[in-house]
Write a protein that holds these residues in place. Structure first.
Motif, PDB file in Angstrom:
ATOM      1  N   ALA A 155      16.769 105.527  67.100  1.00  0.00           N
ATOM      2  CA  ALA A 155      15.683 106.146  66.706  1.00  0.00           C
ATOM      3  C   ALA A 155      15.723 107.648  66.364  1.00  0.00           C
ATOM      4  N   GLY A 156      16.571 108.183  67.492  1.00  0.00           N
ATOM      5  CA  GLY A 156      16.939 109.662  66.948  1.00  0.00           C
ATOM      6  C   GLY A 156      17.666 110.126  65.641  1.00  0.00           C
ATOM      7  N   GLU A 157      18.569 109.080  65.244  1.00  0.00           N
ATOM      8  CA  GLU A 157      19.120 109.296  63.880  1.00  0.00           C
ATOM      9  C   GLU A 157      18.064 109.148  62.861  1.00  0.00           C
ATOM     10  N   GLY A 158      17.215 108.304  62.969  1.00  0.00           N
ATOM     11  CA  GLY A 158      16.300 107.927  61.895  1.00  0.00           C
ATOM     12  C   GLY A 158      15.382 109.257  61.795  1.00  0.00           C
ATOM     13  N   ILE A 159      14.976 109.756  62.992  1.00  0.00           N
ATOM     14  CA  ILE A 159      14.261 111.038  62.910  1.00  0.00           C
ATOM     15  C   ILE A 159      15.033 112.187  62.493  1.00  0.00           C
ATOM     16  N   ILE A 160      16.384 112.234  62.823  1.00  0.00           N
ATOM     17  CA  ILE A 160      17.167 113.296  62.321  1.00  0.00           C
ATOM     18  C   ILE A 160      17.287 113.283  60.739  1.00  0.00           C
ATOM     19  N   GLY A 161      17.531 111.920  60.277  1.00  0.00           N
ATOM     20  CA  GLY A 161      17.424 111.638  58.699  1.00  0.00           C
ATOM     21  C   GLY A 161      16.118 112.071  57.999  1.00  0.00           C
ATOM     22  N   LEU A 162      15.182 111.786  58.657  1.00  0.00           N
ATOM     23  CA  LEU A 162      13.749 111.952  57.951  1.00  0.00           C
ATOM     24  C   LEU A 162      13.668 113.855  57.939  1.00  0.00           C
ATOM     25  N   LEU A 163      13.902 114.356  58.995  1.00  0.00           N
ATOM     26  CA  LEU A 163      13.968 115.622  58.923  1.00  0.00           C
ATOM     27  C   LEU A 163      14.653 116.433  58.124  1.00  0.00           C
ATOM     28  N   GLU A 164      15.915 115.683  57.774  1.00  0.00           N
ATOM     29  CA  GLU A 164      16.861 116.225  56.759  1.00  0.00           C
ATOM     30  C   GLU A 164      16.314 116.297  55.302  1.00  0.00           C
ATOM     31  N   VAL A 165      15.595 115.160  55.139  1.00  0.00           N
ATOM     32  CA  VAL A 165      14.700 114.801  53.919  1.00  0.00           C
ATOM     33  C   VAL A 165      13.602 115.755  53.594  1.00  0.00           C
ATOM     34  N   VAL A 166      12.826 115.906  54.845  1.00  0.00           N
ATOM     35  CA  VAL A 166      11.964 117.194  54.719  1.00  0.00           C
ATOM     36  C   VAL A 166      12.203 118.411  54.381  1.00  0.00           C
ATOM     37  N   GLU A 167      13.417 118.846  55.085  1.00  0.00           N
ATOM     38  CA  GLU A 167      14.015 120.249  55.009  1.00  0.00           C
ATOM     39  C   GLU A 167      14.483 120.244  53.402  1.00  0.00           C
TER      40      GLU A 167
END
Length: 89
Positions: free
Chosen positions: A27-39
């Motif tokens: 889940a953490g990796e998914g959130i990090i991936g999502l935040l990278e896309v947002v950034e």
């Protein structure tokens, strides 16, 4: 700025050797991936807005300069035509 900070905190947290968060690793990796896309999207959007704003500013300045030249030309025309008119009287 906030997204970068969140990414840093999450990456540091999940990089720890402490395995108490092992169950949430995916889940953490998914959130990090999502935040990278947002950034990435924010960065792209900001670059586009900055470019658009700079283009608009340049166009405004060019138009203002043209308007000033046209105004001065018309004022001179009025001045000369008024002088010419008074000389004819």
């Amino acid at each position: 700025e906030g997204v970068k900070m969140a990414l840093k905190v999450l990456k540091e947290y999940y990089a720890k050797e402490d395995k108490s968060h092992q169950a949430a690793q995916g889940a953490g990796e998914g959130i990090i991936g999502l935040l990278e896309v947002v950034e990435s999207d924010f960065t792209k959007g900001l670059a586009e807005m900055t470019s658009t704003e700079e283009s608009a500013q340049a166009a405004y300045e060019a138009q203002s300069k043209e308007n000033e030249i046209e105004k001065t030309t018309k004022e001179q025309d009025v001045k000369y035509k008024t002088k010419e008119s008074t000389e004819l009287d």
